[in-house]
Motif scaffolding. Structure first.
Motif, PDB file in Angstrom:
ATOM      1  N   VAL A 194       0.840  -1.208   0.000  1.00 25.67           N
ATOM      2  CA  VAL A 194       0.000   0.000   0.000  1.00 25.67           C
ATOM      3  C   VAL A 194       0.875   1.258   0.000  1.00 25.67           C
ATOM      4  CG1 VAL A 194      -1.907  -1.173   1.141  1.00 25.67           C
ATOM      5  CG2 VAL A 194      -0.145  -0.078   2.527  1.00 25.67           C
ATOM      6  N   PRO A 195       0.327   2.397  -0.484  1.00 23.79           N
ATOM      7  CA  PRO A 195      -1.053   2.608  -0.939  1.00 23.79           C
ATOM      8  C   PRO A 195      -1.237   2.277  -2.415  1.00 23.79           C
ATOM      9  CG  PRO A 195       0.099   4.699  -0.917  1.00 23.79           C
ATOM     10  CD  PRO A 195       1.076   3.678  -0.393  1.00 23.79           C
ATOM     11  N   TYR A 196      -2.468   1.894  -2.746  1.00 23.61           N
ATOM     12  CA  TYR A 196      -2.849   1.635  -4.123  1.00 23.61           C
ATOM     13  C   TYR A 196      -3.776   2.721  -4.664  1.00 23.61           C
ATOM     14  CZ  TYR A 196      -0.971  -3.070  -3.506  1.00 23.61           C
ATOM     15  OH  TYR A 196      -0.139  -4.138  -3.278  1.00 23.61           O
ATOM     16  N   SER A 197      -4.017   3.746  -3.876  1.00 24.68           N
ATOM     17  CA  SER A 197      -4.921   4.816  -4.271  1.00 24.68           C
ATOM     18  C   SER A 197      -4.435   6.115  -3.637  1.00 24.68           C
ATOM     19  CB  SER A 197      -6.346   4.498  -3.803  1.00 24.68           C
ATOM     20  OG  SER A 197      -6.428   4.601  -2.379  1.00 24.68           O
ATOM     21  N   ARG A 198      -5.230   7.165  -3.777  1.00 20.63           N
ATOM     22  CA  ARG A 198      -4.885   8.462  -3.182  1.00 20.63           C
ATOM     23  C   ARG A 198      -5.384   8.595  -1.750  1.00 20.63           C
ATOM     24  NH1 ARG A 198      -5.837  12.767  -8.212  1.00 20.63           N
ATOM     25  NH2 ARG A 198      -4.333  11.776  -9.646  1.00 20.63           N
ATOM     26  N   LEU A 203      -5.806   4.186   5.668  1.00 17.88           N
ATOM     27  CA  LEU A 203      -7.138   3.893   5.139  1.00 17.88           C
ATOM     28  C   LEU A 203      -7.034   3.009   3.905  1.00 17.88           C
ATOM     29  CD1 LEU A 203     -10.162   4.259   5.278  1.00 17.88           C
ATOM     30  CD2 LEU A 203      -9.922   6.432   4.050  1.00 17.88           C
ATOM     31  N   ASP A 204      -6.042   3.273   3.069  1.00 16.23           N
ATOM     32  CA  ASP A 204      -5.839   2.421   1.897  1.00 16.23           C
ATOM     33  C   ASP A 204      -5.555   0.980   2.312  1.00 16.23           C
ATOM     34  OD1 ASP A 204      -5.031   2.790  -1.275  1.00 16.23           O
ATOM     35  OD2 ASP A 204      -3.941   1.168  -0.303  1.00 16.23           O
ATOM     36  N   ALA A 205      -4.789   0.817   3.397  1.00 14.89           N
ATOM     37  CA  ALA A 205      -4.498  -0.531   3.891  1.00 14.89           C
ATOM     38  C   ALA A 205      -5.766  -1.230   4.349  1.00 14.89           C
ATOM     39  CB  ALA A 205      -3.487  -0.456   5.028  1.00 14.89           C
ATOM     40  N   VAL A 206      -6.649  -0.495   4.993  1.00 17.88           N
ATOM     41  CA  VAL A 206      -7.918  -1.080   5.432  1.00 17.88           C
ATOM     42  C   VAL A 206      -8.744  -1.528   4.223  1.00 17.88           C
ATOM     43  CG1 VAL A 206     -10.128  -0.592   6.564  1.00 17.88           C
ATOM     44  CG2 VAL A 206      -7.990   0.217   7.583  1.00 17.88           C
TER      45      VAL A 206
END
Length: 240
Positions: A194-198, A203-206
Motif C-alpha cells: 500500500v497505498p494503491y490509491s490516493r 485507510l488504503d491498507a484497510v
C-alpha cells in the motif's frame, strides 16, 4: 513484454550490496516468516534448498526446521549467505547441487530474473535435486494481477530492471507443468504494498490489505491467483 517496462538483463556481479539495499532485501523481513510457514504446511520436511538464496535469511529460517542449503550465482550473495546462515552449504553452480539431496525447495522471486532458456535448465535441475515426491514453493511477480492493475506503471514488479521474465500466473503455471511438475496449490500473496490509491496510507491498507494480512497471520495460502502482487505455487516432482 509490456511497453510500460523495459527490462535489463542482470549478471552475477550485478547482485551486490547496493542491489540488495536498493530493493530492501539485504536483511531479514516478515514475509520470510510467512514463506517458512507455507513450507512447513504445504511442502513438508527437509532437507531444504533455497534456490536463489540472496543474503541467506530464508536459509537461516529454514535451518531452524531441518537441514538447509542455498544456491546463489552472485559472489556477494553467496559470501553473505554463508555468514548469515552459518554452517549451511551455499552452492554456486547447478552441477554441484547433489542429486536427490532435497525434499523441499524454495525459489522466492527468482525465476523472473531468468530468460526462458535458463528457466528451463533450472527447472530440470530442480527435477534432478528433488527426491520423487519432493515439493517446491515458488513465488514470482504477477503482471496480470490486481496489484499491477491498481498501481499501473508504479507497480513494484517494474521497479527492478532485472525482471526480464514477467509472465502472468497462467503462463507460469503452464511452464511449470510443461517442465514435468504437478501443481498442488496456487494462489497469491494479496495486496500488501500500500497505498494503491490516493487515500491516506492507513485507510488504503484497510480497503486493500486486510485479506493479505489475514492470510499472512494464518500461515496459509488461500487468496486466489491474480488477486495480489505475486503468484505463489506449490509444485511436486513426480519423480519419473
Amino acid at each position: 513484454m509490456t511497453a510500460e517496462f523495459e527490462p535489463v538483463a542482470g549478471h552475477a556481479d550485478h547482485y551486490d550490496a547496493e542491489y540488495y539495499a536498493r530493493n530492501g532485501q539485504s536483511g531479514d523481513r516478515p514475509a520470510l516468516g510467512w514463506y517458512v510457514r507455507l513450507v512447513r504446511r504445504y511442502v513438508g520436511r527437509g532437507p531444504y534448498l533455497d534456490f536463489g538464496c540472496g543474503t541467506g535469511h530464508l536459509v537461516r529460517r529454514l535451518a531452524e526446521h531441518g537441514a538447509a542449503a542455498g544456491f546463489e550465482i552472485s559472489p556477494y550473495s553467496a559470501t553473505t549467505a554463508r555468514r548469515t546462515a552459518e554452517g549451511c552449504p551455499v552452492h554456486t553452480t547447478l552441477d554441484e547441487i547433489p542429486t536427490g539431496g532435497y525434499r523441499g525447495l524454495t525459489a522466492v522471486h527468482v525465476l523472473e530474473h531468468l530468460d526462458d532458456a535458463t528457466v528451463t535448465a533450472v527447472l530440470a535441475c530442480w527435477r534432478r535435486v528433488l527426491v520423487p515426491g519432493g515439493r517446491a514453493l515458488v513465488v514470482m511477480p504477477d503482471p496480470a494481477g490486481r496489484a499491477r492493475a491498481l498501481a499501473g506503471t508504479g507497480w513494484t514488479g517494474y521497479q527492478d530492471p532485472t525482471h526480464v521474465n514477467l509472465k502472468p500466473h497462467a503462463e507460469w503455471r503452464q511452464f511449470l507443468l510443461d517442465a514435468g511438475f504437478r501443481v498442488l496449490r496456487e494462489g497469491s500473496d494479496g495486496l500488501w504494498n500500500v497505498p494503491y490509491s490516493r487515500l491516506p496510507k492507513l485507510l488504503d491498507a484497510v480497503v486493500h490489505a486486510v485479506p493479505s494480512l489475514v492470510q499472512f497471520l494464518s500461515g496459509r495460502l488461500f487468496l486466489r491467483p491474480g488477486s495480489g502482487e505475486s503468484s505463489v505455487f506449490v509444485i511436486e516432482n513426480p519423480g519419473h
